[in-house]
Design a protein around this motif. Sequence first.
Motif, PDB file in Angstrom:
ATOM      1  N   LYS A 284       7.402  -7.062  -0.121  1.00 17.63           N
ATOM      2  CA  LYS A 284       6.472  -6.294   0.712  1.00 17.63           C
ATOM      3  C   LYS A 284       5.392  -7.195   1.279  1.00 17.63           C
ATOM      4  O   LYS A 284       4.529  -6.717   2.021  1.00 17.63           O
ATOM      5  N   GLN A 325      14.018  -9.147  -4.371  1.00 16.65           N
ATOM      6  CA  GLN A 325      14.049  -8.188  -5.479  1.00 16.65           C
ATOM      7  C   GLN A 325      13.599  -8.833  -6.786  1.00 16.65           C
ATOM      8  O   GLN A 325      12.950  -8.200  -7.612  1.00 16.65           O
ATOM      9  N   HIS A 377      22.942   0.484   3.962  1.00  6.32           N
ATOM     10  CA  HIS A 377      21.676   1.225   3.989  1.00  6.32           C
ATOM     11  C   HIS A 377      21.896   2.727   4.077  1.00  6.32           C
ATOM     12  O   HIS A 377      21.178   3.505   3.455  1.00  6.32           O
ATOM     13  N   ALA A 380      22.844   3.903   0.703  1.00 10.06           N
ATOM     14  CA  ALA A 380      21.658   3.974  -0.152  1.00 10.06           C
ATOM     15  C   ALA A 380      20.838   5.222   0.152  1.00 10.06           C
ATOM     16  O   ALA A 380      20.348   5.900  -0.756  1.00 10.06           O
ATOM     17  N   ASP A 383      22.575   8.256  -1.140  1.00  8.86           N
ATOM     18  CA  ASP A 383      22.430   8.260  -2.593  1.00  8.86           C
ATOM     19  C   ASP A 383      21.074   8.859  -2.965  1.00  8.86           C
ATOM     20  O   ASP A 383      20.974   9.708  -3.836  1.00  8.86           O
ATOM     21  N   ARG A 384      20.036   8.415  -2.274  1.00  9.16           N
ATOM     22  CA  ARG A 384      18.678   8.893  -2.541  1.00  9.16           C
ATOM     23  C   ARG A 384      18.556  10.389  -2.302  1.00  9.16           C
ATOM     24  O   ARG A 384      17.768  11.059  -2.961  1.00  9.16           O
ATOM     25  N   LEU A 395      14.968   9.846   6.184  1.00  8.22           N
ATOM     26  CA  LEU A 395      14.638   8.581   5.514  1.00  8.22           C
ATOM     27  C   LEU A 395      14.918   7.386   6.417  1.00  8.22           C
ATOM     28  O   LEU A 395      14.161   6.423   6.458  1.00  8.22           O
ATOM     29  N   LEU A 396      16.027   7.471   7.122  1.00  8.31           N
ATOM     30  CA  LEU A 396      16.454   6.354   7.970  1.00  8.31           C
ATOM     31  C   LEU A 396      15.746   6.358   9.328  1.00  8.31           C
ATOM     32  O   LEU A 396      15.886   5.417  10.108  1.00  8.31           O
ATOM     33  N   ARG A 397      15.065   7.411   9.589  1.00  6.43           N
ATOM     34  CA  ARG A 397      14.341   7.608  10.866  1.00  6.43           C
ATOM     35  C   ARG A 397      15.270   7.550  12.071  1.00  6.43           C
ATOM     36  O   ARG A 397      15.021   6.870  13.063  1.00  6.43           O
TER      37      ARG A 397
ATOM     38  N   PHE B 356      19.101  -0.600  -4.354  1.00  2.00           N
ATOM     39  CA  PHE B 356      19.063   0.556  -3.442  1.00  2.00           C
ATOM     40  C   PHE B 356      17.836   1.424  -3.743  1.00  2.00           C
ATOM     41  O   PHE B 356      17.392   2.183  -2.904  1.00  2.00           O
ATOM     42  N   VAL B 358      14.176   2.202  -4.084  1.00  2.00           N
ATOM     43  CA  VAL B 358      12.879   1.703  -3.661  1.00  2.00           C
ATOM     44  C   VAL B 358      11.885   2.815  -3.924  1.00  2.00           C
ATOM     45  O   VAL B 358      12.270   3.939  -4.201  1.00  2.00           O
ATOM     46  N   GLY B 359      10.634   2.482  -3.831  1.00  2.37           N
ATOM     47  CA  GLY B 359       9.595   3.463  -4.118  1.00  2.37           C
ATOM     48  C   GLY B 359       9.637   4.612  -3.103  1.00  2.37           C
ATOM     49  O   GLY B 359      10.283   4.510  -2.062  1.00  2.37           O
ATOM     50  N   PRO B 360       8.929   5.670  -3.400  1.00  3.92           N
ATOM     51  CA  PRO B 360       8.878   6.794  -2.477  1.00  3.92           C
ATOM     52  C   PRO B 360       8.303   6.336  -1.136  1.00  3.92           C
ATOM     53  O   PRO B 360       7.361   5.562  -1.089  1.00  3.92           O
ATOM     54  N   ASN B 361       8.894   6.816  -0.055  1.00  4.57           N
ATOM     55  CA  ASN B 361       8.471   6.467   1.304  1.00  4.57           C
ATOM     56  C   ASN B 361       8.571   4.989   1.605  1.00  4.57           C
ATOM     57  O   ASN B 361       7.947   4.512   2.537  1.00  4.57           O
ATOM     58  N   ASP B 362       9.294   4.267   0.783  1.00  6.73           N
ATOM     59  CA  ASP B 362       9.378   2.841   1.017  1.00  6.73           C
ATOM     60  C   ASP B 362      10.692   2.406   1.613  1.00  6.73           C
ATOM     61  O   ASP B 362      10.910   1.232   1.833  1.00  6.73           O
ATOM     62  N   MET B 363      11.610   3.322   1.814  1.00  8.62           N
ATOM     63  CA  MET B 363      12.895   2.930   2.364  1.00  8.62           C
ATOM     64  C   MET B 363      12.711   2.483   3.801  1.00  8.62           C
ATOM     65  O   MET B 363      12.048   3.130   4.593  1.00  8.62           O
ATOM     66  N   MET B 364      13.327   1.346   4.094  1.00  4.97           N
ATOM     67  CA  MET B 364      13.255   0.859   5.471  1.00  4.97           C
ATOM     68  C   MET B 364      14.023   1.796   6.387  1.00  4.97           C
ATOM     69  O   MET B 364      14.964   2.451   5.980  1.00  4.97           O
TER      70      MET B 364
END
Lengths: 415, 415
Positions: A284, A325, A377, A380, A383-384, A395-397, B356, B358-364
């Motif tokens: 980050k 990571q 992605h 992923a 999965d989330r 999520l993926l926008r 895969f 990641v934190g909340p709201n952190d997914m790219m």
Amino acid sequence: MLRNRYIVLVEDDEIMGGSLLQRLELEGAQVLWLKQMVRALGAIRTPRKPIDAVICDIGLPDGSGEELFLTLLQTETPPPFLFITGQGGIGQAVRLIKSGAADYVTKPFEISVLLERLSLLVGNREQPIEDADFPPLMGVSVAARRIEALIVKAAKASDHVLIRGGPGTGKDLVARRIHDLSDRSAAPFVSINLAREADTEAALLGHAGAFDTVGEGTLFINAIGKMEAQVQAQMLERLNQEFVGRLVTACGNDLQALIAQGTFNSELFYRLTRIEIPIPPLDKRPEDAVWLLFQLYRKLAPRHAPQLEGISPLSEEAVRNHDWQGGGRDLRSRLLRGLAMARGPLLQPSDLFPEFLVGPNDMMSLAETREAAEKAHIIAALDRTHGQIGEAAKLLRIARTTLWEKMQKLGISGS
Amino acid sequence: MLRNRYIVLVEDDEIMGGSLLQRLELEGAQVLWLKQMVRALGAIRTPRKPIDAVICDIGLPDGSGEELFLTLLQTETPPPFLFITGQGGIGQAVRLIKSGAADYVTKPFEISVLLERLSLLVGNREQPIEDADFPPLMGVSVAARRIEALIVKAAKASDHVLIRGGPGTGKDLVARRIHDLSDRSAAPFVSINLAREADTEAALLGHAGAFDTVGEGTLFINAIGKMEAQVQAQMLERLNQEFVGRLVTACGNDLQALIAQGTFNSELFYRLTRIEIPIPPLDKRPEDAVWLLFQLYRKLAPRHAPQLEGISPLSEEAVRNHDWQGGGRDLRSRLLRGLAMARGPLLQPSDLFPEFLVGPNDMMSLAETREAAEKAHIIAALDRTHGQIGEAAKLLRIARTTLWEKMQKLGISGS
DNA sequence: TGCCCATGTTCGGAATTCCGAACATCATAT
DNA sequence: ATATGATGTTCGGAATTCCGAACATGGGCA
């Protein structure tokens, strides 16, 4: 006030740009002067070092400063933008300031006035703590500087501290630094990692255990989330007695979940967390990854690869772009391997990332790489969201139907 | 002849498709029936198992069979395509056959005639060696079957064998299987890894060394590239004497370079490489990765995660798509960790790929991921070409100016 | 000094991607 | 049986990407 500040200047006009550049450099600022939007986009998105401010003209040959700013806003919080324009109006100024731009100045203006407003802008930004005995610990990013500030705050206080961060984020370095900067630095610093202790009770609370040996010093307990319930209870009791030392504890990012499921005592948690220092992962803060690369290189290269003359710019880019990571530990081990493998005068990307090496004619095309990355992605994200396509699209926008079509194209089923 | 074959049928017509499906299943084939080009594209690009043949109509609601075939040709060698059409002409037939299509049949036709031509098509394709005592070793892909065939050939011969493959590709399993299938299987199988030996000379050639203890059995020498020059010379001498055993050696993908720079004796190399068995990396045969996942799951899950009921389809996709640099060893360790972490009834992608999470709201966003992947790949290509932009563009299979513009956008300098 | 080869850069047009509206279908809950 | 929320699917138009021609510039070499 501008001395040692890093300013990006986006101005295509040679005369105006030259004047600004000259004055800024006279004030001691470091300036990157760019003349096109596309160049500025790249430079601001992946800065070589943290940008203190951007002075940006509205009119650019390949777009506008406004477009540039709004594009950046889509995916990140840009550095402070100070717009300059010969034209424009109230509407544009309002739009930009409302969108988060820091300032908006209309031409013609006195350069001295501009610099004053710029100084006010960057004056609020945190200055690194420059102390030869205590060089930067975490990096050069805004986040790293914030951690350094929290360390200083913690050192001055007597409160117990919780350091929170993933693997390889340097929690033990932070604990050590808190101790060294505190007025307990002459007393013992006792460190214990619960993940490695067979008998945590004996190690902490037994005769000649950590609580005994620390005296008025600092006791650092890593992996606090691994403490058994029984030991937690005894520790609470011990803390309720006269304890003259100072506690610094550390955990990963799972402590909240442990508390929620009752595995970790919430009262103990609150006792330990008078001050909390969160350490964001290295991926980050890519500029800290680059900073750490150079730090480690200076430290390790003379002994492990004396023939090397430096690190190539591409390697630097690759490190900045990598998804770290495993944090600093991963970077360090990659560098050690890289130093062993390097052949030319400069460290190359494939030295650090051997996975870049593929057989002859085996390199994937850019389109294939893009597709594989998208596929991973999307998987992923699904999965989330437990297979919920609409949520995954958010999520993926991207649009829900775009995701559906991509899943068809890439051969992904929903569940 | 079609029994147990996997056929993909691309036909939108309900009646024609239904008839073909019925007859193919009567013949014992496993059939996937798809009605649109986009679906077929996904299914053929990332098959659930190796496809023996595709029966493909030309006219499809969202394109044509010809487009489908040509699209696939751009990035891979498609399975054998047998086109069927009510229209079309000589020109189209010529174009397709010249492009590599296996056959082209015009409607109306007898289904029995079609099936005969199909049988001829798939008849040439390798059948797996089905032996209960010797189940598949490497996987189910064409490449894996080729390795199995080479193992049988090597087992029947007396020649020395070199197995070439990267880490985690199972070179020792191959060596063991060669021995087990050979007529030396009652004699000893002696295995030695030069990467782990302190004194390779003593271990191999000394009194009671490997050459002594193997007798008429099989001596397997892994990491042959690590053999010192002096030991190489002695080994050549030993092989020139009466040596009644059989040598199987293994190396990574660097032996040619070692020979070129004189570190490895080319005469010895030729003596050792009467038969060569190359093992492609797992990321070049994704369906073997999935096969191995299920093999390992059946083996490990009952003991490590008895509560699990299976592997989710998304996990299967994620494994198929992953870049398996570390081969089977990496997959095995990921699975073990996944079995420990899994919570629901099915193994999920984030169990195998914790990155895969990641934190909340952190997914790219998908765009960010695409961009990061492109950037990493461009850097790798530039590294390979030592900064030559034109050459890098060719490797990436994009236009030179496209690469230049992407470098600007992504902030990559050339050197 | 001239030639060759590569990069730097622009740009119009073709190709592709993405979006969002629209509607059918399905599963679940009431 | 009905309502709700989600997926499945299509599609026209807007947005974006990509390409290749063209030309200027620069470095290396003869």
